[in-house]
Design a protein around this motif. Structure first.
Motif, PDB file in Angstrom:
ATOM      1  N   LYS A  20       5.612 -33.854 -83.076  1.00 30.71           N
ATOM      2  CA  LYS A  20       5.591 -33.367 -84.460  1.00 30.71           C
ATOM      3  C   LYS A  20       6.189 -34.396 -85.410  1.00 30.71           C
ATOM      4  O   LYS A  20       5.662 -34.630 -86.502  1.00 30.71           O
ATOM      5  CB  LYS A  20       6.350 -32.038 -84.557  1.00 30.71           C
ATOM      6  CG  LYS A  20       5.559 -30.851 -84.037  1.00 30.71           C
ATOM      7  CD  LYS A  20       6.170 -29.534 -84.431  1.00 30.71           C
ATOM      8  CE  LYS A  20       7.411 -29.226 -83.649  1.00 30.71           C
ATOM      9  NZ  LYS A  20       7.916 -27.854 -83.918  1.00 30.71           N
ATOM     10  N   LYS A  21       7.284 -35.026 -84.980  1.00 31.64           N
ATOM     11  CA  LYS A  21       7.928 -36.024 -85.830  1.00 31.64           C
ATOM     12  C   LYS A  21       6.975 -37.184 -86.122  1.00 31.64           C
ATOM     13  O   LYS A  21       6.950 -37.710 -87.241  1.00 31.64           O
ATOM     14  CB  LYS A  21       9.195 -36.533 -85.156  1.00 31.64           C
ATOM     15  CG  LYS A  21       9.962 -37.558 -85.986  1.00 31.64           C
ATOM     16  CD  LYS A  21      11.289 -37.911 -85.347  1.00 31.64           C
ATOM     17  CE  LYS A  21      11.096 -38.659 -84.053  1.00 31.64           C
ATOM     18  NZ  LYS A  21      12.395 -39.115 -83.490  1.00 31.64           N
ATOM     19  N   SER A  74       8.757 -31.844 -80.090  1.00 29.67           N
ATOM     20  CA  SER A  74       9.434 -32.259 -81.323  1.00 29.67           C
ATOM     21  C   SER A  74       9.106 -33.707 -81.659  1.00 29.67           C
ATOM     22  O   SER A  74       8.898 -34.061 -82.828  1.00 29.67           O
ATOM     23  CB  SER A  74      10.950 -32.094 -81.177  1.00 29.67           C
ATOM     24  OG  SER A  74      11.298 -30.741 -81.029  1.00 29.67           O
ATOM     25  N   SER A  75       9.035 -34.525 -80.625  1.00 25.76           N
ATOM     26  CA  SER A  75       8.711 -35.939 -80.825  1.00 25.76           C
ATOM     27  C   SER A  75       7.282 -36.097 -81.337  1.00 25.76           C
ATOM     28  O   SER A  75       7.011 -36.911 -82.224  1.00 25.76           O
ATOM     29  CB  SER A  75       8.907 -36.705 -79.520  1.00 25.76           C
ATOM     30  OG  SER A  75       8.649 -38.082 -79.693  1.00 25.76           O
ATOM     31  N   TYR A 128       3.618 -24.141 -80.452  1.00 28.45           N
ATOM     32  CA  TYR A 128       3.326 -25.474 -80.985  1.00 28.45           C
ATOM     33  C   TYR A 128       1.855 -25.584 -81.387  1.00 28.45           C
ATOM     34  O   TYR A 128       1.521 -26.132 -82.437  1.00 28.45           O
ATOM     35  CB  TYR A 128       3.677 -26.521 -79.932  1.00 28.45           C
ATOM     36  CG  TYR A 128       3.191 -27.916 -80.229  1.00 28.45           C
ATOM     37  CD1 TYR A 128       3.844 -28.723 -81.148  1.00 28.45           C
ATOM     38  CD2 TYR A 128       2.075 -28.436 -79.566  1.00 28.45           C
ATOM     39  CE1 TYR A 128       3.401 -30.005 -81.419  1.00 28.45           C
ATOM     40  CE2 TYR A 128       1.625 -29.721 -79.819  1.00 28.45           C
ATOM     41  CZ  TYR A 128       2.287 -30.501 -80.751  1.00 28.45           C
ATOM     42  OH  TYR A 128       1.846 -31.773 -81.015  1.00 28.45           O
ATOM     43  N   SER A 185      10.539 -29.040 -75.058  1.00 33.40           N
ATOM     44  CA  SER A 185      10.897 -28.918 -76.465  1.00 33.40           C
ATOM     45  C   SER A 185      11.061 -30.295 -77.103  1.00 33.40           C
ATOM     46  O   SER A 185      10.576 -30.550 -78.212  1.00 33.40           O
ATOM     47  CB  SER A 185      12.207 -28.130 -76.608  1.00 33.40           C
ATOM     48  OG  SER A 185      12.604 -28.047 -77.950  1.00 33.40           O
TER      49      SER A 185
END
Length: 369
Positions: A81-82, A78-79, A117, A74
């Motif tokens: 996507k950021k 998230s990294s 994702y 996760s």
């Protein structure tokens, strides 16, 4: 090309890293559980491909399954996507994801994260449900029975086999690496929603144990395993990687007399026997013939002559041999033959025979050339 590898100290990752290091224009970024999570943000900003190999399968606490196999996944996604990085992500899952256990549940949860994702971002996701992976550098007494058995048997330690009839599906590390490199090149082996390593070996636990013990015994028997069997060849290579570092070498039985020595080196059930013959200066060995057994002689040190006389003929054929020109001399059936050392030092000859020596059926008949 910048490639991010998570779980970089693990078994598959170690093998992958040394493979990638042999390739051109590859910049390897490694991340392990002991690294600062902020380092992941730096890497996900620049990476072009992610091998997400990190995972937990033998935790001290049950909750570590989800921490290592779900929460890290996760955090990685998230990294990405950021940083708005939609590079391909390859995830090392497990066939355990199909089973009802905490490890399988955590891997399945990681898979679901990746599928979600991919739908959200359009990024390419490759999920491999690996069965048991075996090969060099796999940690013994951890999560690989092959690694544990190879290590213990090579070190003379006991093993425990509760049910030898258990059927196992295994993939070899080199086959895994080949598939991972194919995936990196966009040529993954996709079957429906998941990717697979094409070469899977199915064998019982008892058969694996018998093979590994045969590898250990092969030194005393001066034998080689059946290398025409793909799994046996891979398992033997794996076994050798677990040998104690002070036991790489082993003695051979030298049959010594005043003429020199004769030493069996390797015996195989289907490809014959290799031996080393040492002859003192002026010594002649042989003077026999065979019905079916055939041989090849290769003089690697010294000089000499190999003589032949066909059964029923008085004509003698001579082949002069020496170590300045390595050439193989075939010893056909039906020819009496001998080999004489013509030099002033020991002559060393590598001898191959198409069958292993059987004292009860030697197919050797003595007669002067």
């Amino acid at each position: 090309m910048k490639i991010l590898i998570t779980g970089s100290r693990g078994f598959i990752a170690k093998n992958l890293i040394v493979t990638l290091q042999q390739m051109e224009n590859i910049d390897i970024l490694t991340y392990d559980r002991n690294d600062d999570i902020e380092q992941l943000d730096i890497y996900t900003e620049v990476c072009d491909f992610v091998f997400h190999l990190a995972g937990v399968n033998r935790p001290q606490e049950v909750q570590e399954f989800m921490q290592g196999n779900y929460e890290l996944t996760s955090g990685l996604l998230s990294s990405l996507k950021k940083n708005e990085n939609r590079c391909p992500v390859l995830f090392a899952s497990s066939t355990q994801a199909l089973l009802d256990n905490k490890y399988g549940e955590s891997k399945k949860a990681g898979e679901n994260l990746l599928f979600e994702y991919s739908k959200e971002t359009g990024a390419k996701v490759l999920i491999y449900r690996f069965p048991n992976v075996f090969g060099k550098w796999c940690r013994q007494n951890y999560n690989s029975v092959v690694a544990t058995f190879c290590h213990n048997i090579a070190h003379g330690l006991p093993i425990t086999v509760n049910d030898p009839s258990v059927m196992m599906n295994l993939v070899y590390i080199d086959d895994v690496l080949e598939e991972l490199i194919n995936a990196l090149d966009g040529n993954e082996n996709m079957i429906n929603d998941f990717c697979e390593v094409p070469a899977v070996h199915t064998i019982t636990l008892g058969e694996i144990v018998d093979l590994i013990y045969s590898f250990k015994n092969s030194r005393e028997e001066r034998s080689l395993p059946n290398m025409s069997n793909d799994f046996t060849k891979k398992l033997y290579s794996t076994y050798l990687s677990y040998l104690p570092e002070d036991q790489f070498s082993y003695d051979l039985k030298m049959n010594v007399d005043e003429r020199g020595s004769f030493t069996e080196f390797i015996k195989t059930p289907d490809k014959g026997q290799v031996s080393v013959n040492i002859s003192k200066p002026g010594i002649t060995k042989g003077n026999h013939w065979h019905h079916t057994k055939n041989e090849k002689f290769l003089v690697v040190s010294g000089k000499g002559v190999i003589r032949f006389r066909r059964i029923g003929s008085n004509d003698v054929i001579e082949y002069y041999v020496n170590d300045s020109k390595l050439e193989v001399v075939d010893i056909p059936v039906g020819y009496i033959h001998n080999i004489e050392n013509l030099g002033n030092k020991d002559m060393v000859t590598i001898m191959w025979a198409n069958e292993c020596f059987d004292p009860d059926k030697s197919d050797t008949f003595f007669l002067e050339v």
